[in-house]
Design a protein around this motif. Structure first.
Motif, short mmCIF file in Angstrom:
data_model
loop_
_atom_site.label_atom_id
_atom_site.label_comp_id
_atom_site.label_asym_id
_atom_site.label_seq_id
_atom_site.Cartn_x
_atom_site.Cartn_y
_atom_site.Cartn_z
N ILE A 3 -0.83 -3.53 -1.27
CA ILE A 3 -1.90 -4.25 -1.98
C ILE A 3 -3.00 -3.23 -2.25
N TYR A 39 -6.48 -1.53 -3.64
CA TYR A 39 -7.89 -1.91 -3.74
C TYR A 39 -8.64 -0.99 -4.69
N ALA A 95 -6.15 -6.08 -5.12
CA ALA A 95 -7.17 -6.87 -4.43
C ALA A 95 -8.55 -6.37 -4.83
N TYR A 101 -9.15 -12.53 6.85
CA TYR A 101 -9.33 -11.08 6.94
C TYR A 101 -10.26 -10.74 8.11
N LYS A 136 -4.97 -10.61 7.39
CA LYS A 136 -5.13 -9.16 7.26
C LYS A 136 -5.89 -8.66 8.48
N PHE A 153 -0.91 -8.46 7.35
CA PHE A 153 -1.04 -7.23 6.57
C PHE A 153 -1.88 -6.23 7.33
N GLY A 213 -4.67 -3.48 7.62
CA GLY A 213 -5.85 -3.03 6.92
C GLY A 213 -6.40 -1.74 7.51
N CYS A 231 -2.70 -3.09 3.00
CA CYS A 231 -3.84 -3.22 2.10
C CYS A 231 -4.57 -1.88 2.08
N THR A 232 -4.63 -1.25 0.92
CA THR A 232 -5.18 0.11 0.91
C THR A 232 -5.71 0.54 -0.44
#
Lengths: 296, 296, 296, 296
Positions: free
Chosen positions: A7, A9, A42, A135, A164, A187, A189, A206-207
């Motif tokens: 995902i 960012y 995201a 999150y 997350k 996920f 993070g 998520c990155t």
């Protein structure tokens, strides 16, 4: 909704001419992420400096991102507001413009207790049909939610369906997996724990790293999923110092400096955030060179 | 500016009828503080839920407070904004309406480094002639400033002239005193450490407690200053559990519940903050009764 | 037993000739403490390197101290053994040689839980009629006992009657005072918090500082007791950097270096402990000079 | 010496008849570990209650272990003494009786600084030709050594050649791997992080778990090495709660209770350590049943 993989960012570019967001440049960043084979985008996370935007700017970014991505991959919108009322407004807006999901973190001044956190998430869920990714990022948001509590919310709040985790404590992921009997997707993070998080069963990572190093995170994800442990380890350690660097330097500042070093985009984070120092820029340049992410 | 003694923090009452601040009730709270013999009023601190107000509401509260206090005691305005630009705006506003001082804390999403913090404070100082109290409260603001760094700012930034320390670590006060050779005034922001902070040389105590327990904090301050150590100790331990309770329960929620218990004012904090639970209300009622702060 | 004031901690001198303790020099150290007007002597604490002695040496030091002090002031013997059986043996020995009290800390490898701690203290109490000071020092002993739990032991274990608190958290002292309704005496074990601990009601201050700075700690104690707040504050800040220095440098190493600088006694701590570096020795010399504790 | 795989840690059984170690029962425990396919045996670690043994008992256990294992697998001897002199003695003894390696941790009363730690390890290295595994376990030993510092010791101290990391912070392993360019072998000492440690490149896993759950740790190790990620993850999560349980309950107490539940061996840890409570025993019984480690 079946989210997995990388995902990505985007950062939020600001305009030099007018005071505000530079949407055209935002499109460039989104293209960089899509080229890096991210599985979702995201917007308005930490890297996107969401906390530093006005409401108008926030809405601009949300709307433009959904429109620009145009269904190529799902779009997640970050919601990290100080009051429940504002969070509800943003969640509704995200739905109105066609986002696929919201990622909600309890940015806080007072440390919120679990009753306060539950009502915050529940109120948001009641205001929108969008799936909610819970999150947890105490380092930025000031409140730490335990795996057990987050799973209580997944159980009790209609749209809350994934987590997350950004504490960097691998045990949290073990707890989420075990307590939910493997049924609640989580996920990673924490960039510099990606290898182990995926090994422990994270559905995705998520990155903001793909803004600078292309599909290398995606390659790492694929290597883990394919069980190619030597390749996964090699890919991870290759990226490791870079991943740690962008976290400790501040994601927004680091990525903006990196894009400038790569000649792709100029621009600074919003004050009080400062750009990387000269010395840090040099370190970053060396890392990007080693990762083969700077054109000769 | 020679600030010392009890700096009283009003809560911010909200209206049941219109969505927003109830200024008339704010006047009642300010009167309660003045009756409690506070030496200054600090609007828009933690107790005032400043982080949860819109810009419009924030300005209403600031302006009304200065006007209502009307020079009886100095007025300090809290400035805890996420961007430097917003903080400058608020600081200018505080000056425009006639406040005597601003108290600036670096409310943060990303952990700010010292260069970022310095430019934040310096930019604010350059935008207003008001004296600045540097306010360190990592528990709410997310960033911890060392005594040494804060003194560097006092040295290097024109209007920065005093410090409010809220970590609850008495060693911080020792460091401020020693490193500044006793020349930089510091204030205690940790209610349940008031006795020791004043003993260690704090010029004053920043507290919302007088909203509920009248001049008892002032009596404690006076007893310490007069060297009446037995009286000071007795007064402190008498208030101790109450002081700890309002901190751990959340200042705004606790004071609002207390005012309601006392029959002085009704109203809840703004969500996600919740009012005290029934059980906590009972505890508070007992404490206030023991402190002789509820009419029979 | 009515203990209060300054409880002085001798270091343990080692012999250059034979491998072991130098008792003659220990006598010199005890004289230094008595000259410094300490109200009690506590042998075999941290400063005494008790953890690094053989059983034989430990017994030598205990016996010699009691004999040498000869009733001039009470003698407390530290007991910090890894097994309950060894602790019982040492407690019995302390009684046999005529000590007045034992100070028991739960030096630990595994983190002990409260049931384990309770049985440890209870077993010791059952084996000796000596009063027990419960000593909490997680930084060296590896286990942290809450005020509430220590008071439970004072209630439930016959000889447990006082507490030494060394965490440096002033709130612990508030809790002991409030939970025991002021009835359980507590002592300060955090040198650089002495002013506030005494202000908060500590009966005394456990310290090795008088080995180097004479009766200055006693003067501070007296000033606080007499309610001379300005004098107390001045005395405290005068000693402050020294007090912090000996804690952060390691008490045994710092005091041994200091005695050597003062020309009173040479000798090093036992390895793995190392003497102060040259640079730290210079710092200490300067501090002792400023405190007027080095002959010209 | 090429150590890898599962390093098994025996507990130390005590005798009911004579006061001391029961060597015959120790042989039974060693057989259990060998049957569990461990790749090495490490005597006198945390699980072995080394900190609670007399010197005589320690030597008995060391000698008997080497003799009983009889070269079937390498034998590592734990050395965690408070003084450097005692540590040297134990290291010499380990060599004299034919151990293959020593595992040295800096059990400490005073927090040791890096100069003190270095001289401690260096002195031991100078006294024995045995390879040294540097063992970092701040939770029991009271001092935390950074990856960088431990690698400095590997570089500068002749026999120091590998590292055991027990903080449970996966980042430490990343640092060891990266800073040593993958050349310094490291071992996992945090049971409930085994999957990720091995994924991150740990050469092996130091654990007492095989005392109770046979070759399941070995199966996990093999699955990771073979790149069978689904099997590895399944095996890990199957053992996870058990692994966490023995850590949080105390390894020695938990394993001794478990052996008793399995009907293999009775006996308690040495006081102040207490056996598991009835309720914890029940939890453990259930876990062992689910892991198929109790005969019907």
């Amino acid at each position: 909704m079946n989210l997995s993989g990388i995902i990505g960012y985007p950062i939020t570019p600001f305009s030099d001419l007018i005071k505000g967001v530079d949407l055209e440049k935002l499109g460039i960043v989104i293209d960089i992420l899509l080229d890096a084979k991210v599985d979702a985008i995201a917007a308005l996370g930490s890297a996107g400096e969401a906390a530093y935007l006005t409401k108008f700017e926030w809405e601009q970014v949300a709307k433009y991102t959904v429109k620009y991505v145009d269904g190529k991959v799902p779009v997640v919108i970050g919601v990290a507001e100080l009051t429940t009322e504002q969070a509800i407004e943003r969640a509704k807006y995200a739905h109105a413009i066609g986002a696929d999901m919201i990622m909600v973190s309890p940015f806080s001044y007072y440390k919120l207790n679990e009753a306060e956190l539950f009502q915050h998430y529940e109120s948001i869920s009641n205001a929108t049909p969008l799936p909610i990714m819970i999150y947890n990022n105490p380092a930025t948001c000031g409140v730490d939610m335990s795996p057990k509590f987050m799973l209580t919310m997944v159980d009790g709040i209609k749209n809350a369906c994934m987590i997350k985790e950004s504490t960097g404590d691998i045990q949290r992921m073990h707890k989420i997996h075990k307590l939910s009997k493997g049924k609640v997707p989580f996920f990673n993070g924490c960039n510099h724990m990606a290898l182990e998080a995926l090994t422990a069963g994270a559905s995705g990572w998520c990155t903001t790293a793909p803004c600078l190093i292309g599909d290398q995170p995606k390659q790492l994800f694929d290597a883990v999923k394919q069980g190619d442990k030597d390749k996964a380890q090699a890919l991870f350690y290759q990226q490791y110092e870079f991943l740690e660097f962008i976290v400790t330097s501040g994601l927004a500042a680091a990525v903006k400096s990196g894009l400038s070093i790569q000649g792709k985009l100029d621009g600074e984070p919003r004050k009080p955030l400062l750009p990387l120092t000269k010395s840090a820029q040099k370190t970053l340049r060396n890392m990007l060179t080693e990762l083969d992410c700077i054109k000769a």
